[in-house]
Design an enzyme around this catalytic site. Structure first.
Site, PDB file in Angstrom:
ATOM      1  CE  LYS A  59     -18.235  84.798 176.230  1.00 44.91           C
ATOM      2  NZ  LYS A  59     -17.586  86.199 176.256  1.00 44.91           N
ATOM      3  CB  SER A 309     -15.741  78.490 179.972  1.00 38.84           C
ATOM      4  OG  SER A 309     -14.751  78.042 179.092  1.00 38.84           O
TER       5      SER A 309
END
Length: 407
Positions: A59, A309
Site C-alpha cells: 500500500k 500482498s
C-alpha cells in the site's frame, strides 16, 4: 452517457513515472522461488513478498505517489483515508515522510497491530462502521467538513500507478513468467500490475483472486459496471471490499484475464503452508493467491508469480487461523467413538490411538445419548495427525478393531 465523468486510464508511462517518485521510499521486495508450490503445480512458482514491503504491504506504493503529487495548498489541509489497516499504514507513513497531517477511519474490529502501527506513524485513528465501505463514507464526509484530501485506498489513477510498480519488478525478477496471481479487493493492485504486464508482455495471464464471501468483481464484470455486494463476511480484511473502484475496474475489464474465488478454509490452509514451508508470515488476504493454487494447481501450470500482498496480521488471529488451517488440512481430527463402559475401555482406545501415531489433545465422555446402549459410553476425542491420509488411516484402524466411529 453524456454528462458522466470520464474514468481516468492508467498507462505504462504513468507507472514508470510513479516508480521515479517512489525511489528511496518503497523497497524492491524479494522474489522467492517456492519449491513446494512448484512441485505441486509442476512448474516454477515464485512468491513476490510484498509482505516484506515498508509498512508490511504494497500500500505504501500507491499512497505515497498520490500524496507526493498534492499541491502545497492541499497538503496544508491534511489528508484523510479509510482502511482496515494496510492502506492506513501506507497513508500514515507517507504523511510522515511528506510532513502532512493524516486522519484515518478504520472499521470497528480492525486488527490491533494495524491500528497501533498507524498511530505509531503519527496518524489520528477514528473507528467507524463494521466494514471498510462504511468507514470510507465517513472519510468522505470528513473531507467535505474539513477540506482534507481523501486518499482513496484504490480508486484513483495515482494509486493504481503506484501499485503498478510492483508489476515492473515482477517482470524484471521473473522474465519468463506466464501467470501472475494477485489478491484482489477494490482492484488497485491487480489493475496496476495488469496494466504494466499487458503493456510489456501481453501474453502473460493475470488472475485476480478474491475471498468467495467478499467477491464483488465477478458480478461486476458480468454486469459491465461496479456492483456493490449486499453483505460480506471474511477474515481477509485486506480484500474485504464491497464494491470495485471505477478506475481499477476499467483496467481490470481491459487487462485481467480472470478472477477466481477462494474459501476461508483455503486461505487458512495457504497461510499455514506459507508459515511452515516458505517461512513467510502473511495475513489471510496475502495468502489468497497461494490458496488458489492449493485449490487448483493447474492455475499455475506455467511459470507463475504469486503476490503475497501483505503480512500485517494480529497474533491472536494468526493463532486462530493456524488452528483453522490445520483442521482444514486434516491435521486436527475430531471423532466420536463408542466404547464399552467398563474399566480399561478408555485405556484400550488410547493405546490404539498411540499405536496409530495420533496425538490426543482432548477427551470428553457422553453417557446420556439415546443412541447409546446401557453398557456403552461415547468418547469425544480431538486428535492431532500428520495430515489427511494419516487421519483417514487412524479412523480406519479404529473401525478395523471394532469401534463404532463417527466424525
Amino acid at each position: 452517457m453524456a454528462g458522466e465523468p470520464v474514468v481516468p486510464v492508467v498507462s505504462l508511462a504513468d507507472v514508470e513515472l510513479a516508480r521515479e517518485v517512489l525511489e528511496g521510499v518503497a523497497i524492491r521486495t524479494p522474489m522467492e522461488e517456492s519449491r513446494w508450490l512448484s512441485s505441486l503445480a509442476g512448474a516454477p512458482v515464485h512468491l513476490k513478498c510484498e509482505n516484506l514491503q515498508r509498512t508490511g504491504s504494497f500500500k505504501i506504493r500507491g499512497a505515497y505517489v498520490r500524496m507526493a503529487r498534492l499541491t502545497e495548498r492541499e497538503r496544508a489541509h491534511g489528508v484523510v483515508a479509510a482502511s482496515a489497516g494496510n492502506h492506513a499504514q501506507g497513508v500514515a507513513l507517507a504523511a510522515r515522510l511528506l510532513g502532512i497531517k493524516a486522519t484515518v477511519f478504520m472499521p470497528e474490529g480492525a486488527p490491533i497491530p494495524k491500528e497501533k502501527a498507524t498511530k505509531g506513524y503519527g496518524a489520528d485513528v477514528v473507528f467507524h462502521g463494521r466494514y471498510i465501505d462504511e468507514a470510507l463514507t465517513r472519510a468522505r464526509e470528513y473531507a467535505d467538513e474539513t477540506g482534507a484530501v481523501l486518499i482513496h485506498p484504490f480508486d484513483h489513477e495515482d494509486i493504481v500507478a503506484g501499485q503498478g510498480t510492483c508489476g515492473l519488478e515482477i517482470l524484471e525478477q521473473v522474465p519468463d513468467v506466464e501467470t501472475v496471481l494477485v489478491p484482489t479487493g477494490g482492484g488497485g493492485l491487480v489493475a496496476g500490475i495488469a496494466t504494466v504486464i499487458k503493456a510489456i508482455r501481453p501474453e502473460v495471464r493475470v488472475v485476480g483472486v478474491q475471498a468467495e464471501t467478499a467477491a464483488a468483481f465477478p458480478a461486476s464484470l458480468a454486469a459491465g459496471t461496479p456492483i456493490a455486494l449486499d453483505s460480506m463476511a471474511t477474515m481477509a480484511d485486506g480484500i474485504a471490499v464491497g464494491c470495485p473502484g471505477k478506475v481499477p475496474f476499467r483496467a481490470v475489464q481491459e487487462h485481467v484475464d480472470d478472477v477466481v474465488m477462494v474459501s476461508e478454509e483455503s486461505m487458512s490452509r495457504a497461510l499455514l503452508a506459507l508459515v511452515e514451508r516458505a517461512k513467510q508470515v502473511v495475513e489471510p488476504a496475502g495468502a489468497a493467491g497461494v490458496a488458489a493454487i492449493l485449490d487448483d494447481p493447474a492455475i499455475a501450470a506455467a511459470p507463475t508469480v504469486v503476490v503475497l500482498s501483505g503480512g500485517n496480521i494480529d497474533p491472536l488471529l494468526l493463532g486462530k487461523v493456524i488452528r483453522h488451517g490445520m483442521a482444514a488440512a486434516g491435521r486436527y481430527l475430531y471423532l466420536r467413538v463408542c466404547i464399552p463402559d467398563l474399566p480399561g475401555g478408555l485405556a484400550r482406545l488410547l493405546v490404539e490411538l498411540a499405536e496409530a501415531g495420533a496425538n490426543v489433545l482432548e477427551v470428553a465422555h457422553e453417557r446420556l445419548s439415546p443412541s447409546l446402549s446401557l453398557d456403552e459410553v461415547e468418547v469425544r476425542i480431538q486428535l492431532e495427525t500428520r495430515g489427511e491420509s494419516h487421519a483417514a488411516s487412524v479412523t480406519e484402524r479404529l473401525r478395523a478393531h471394532g469401534y463404532r466411529v463417527h466424525p
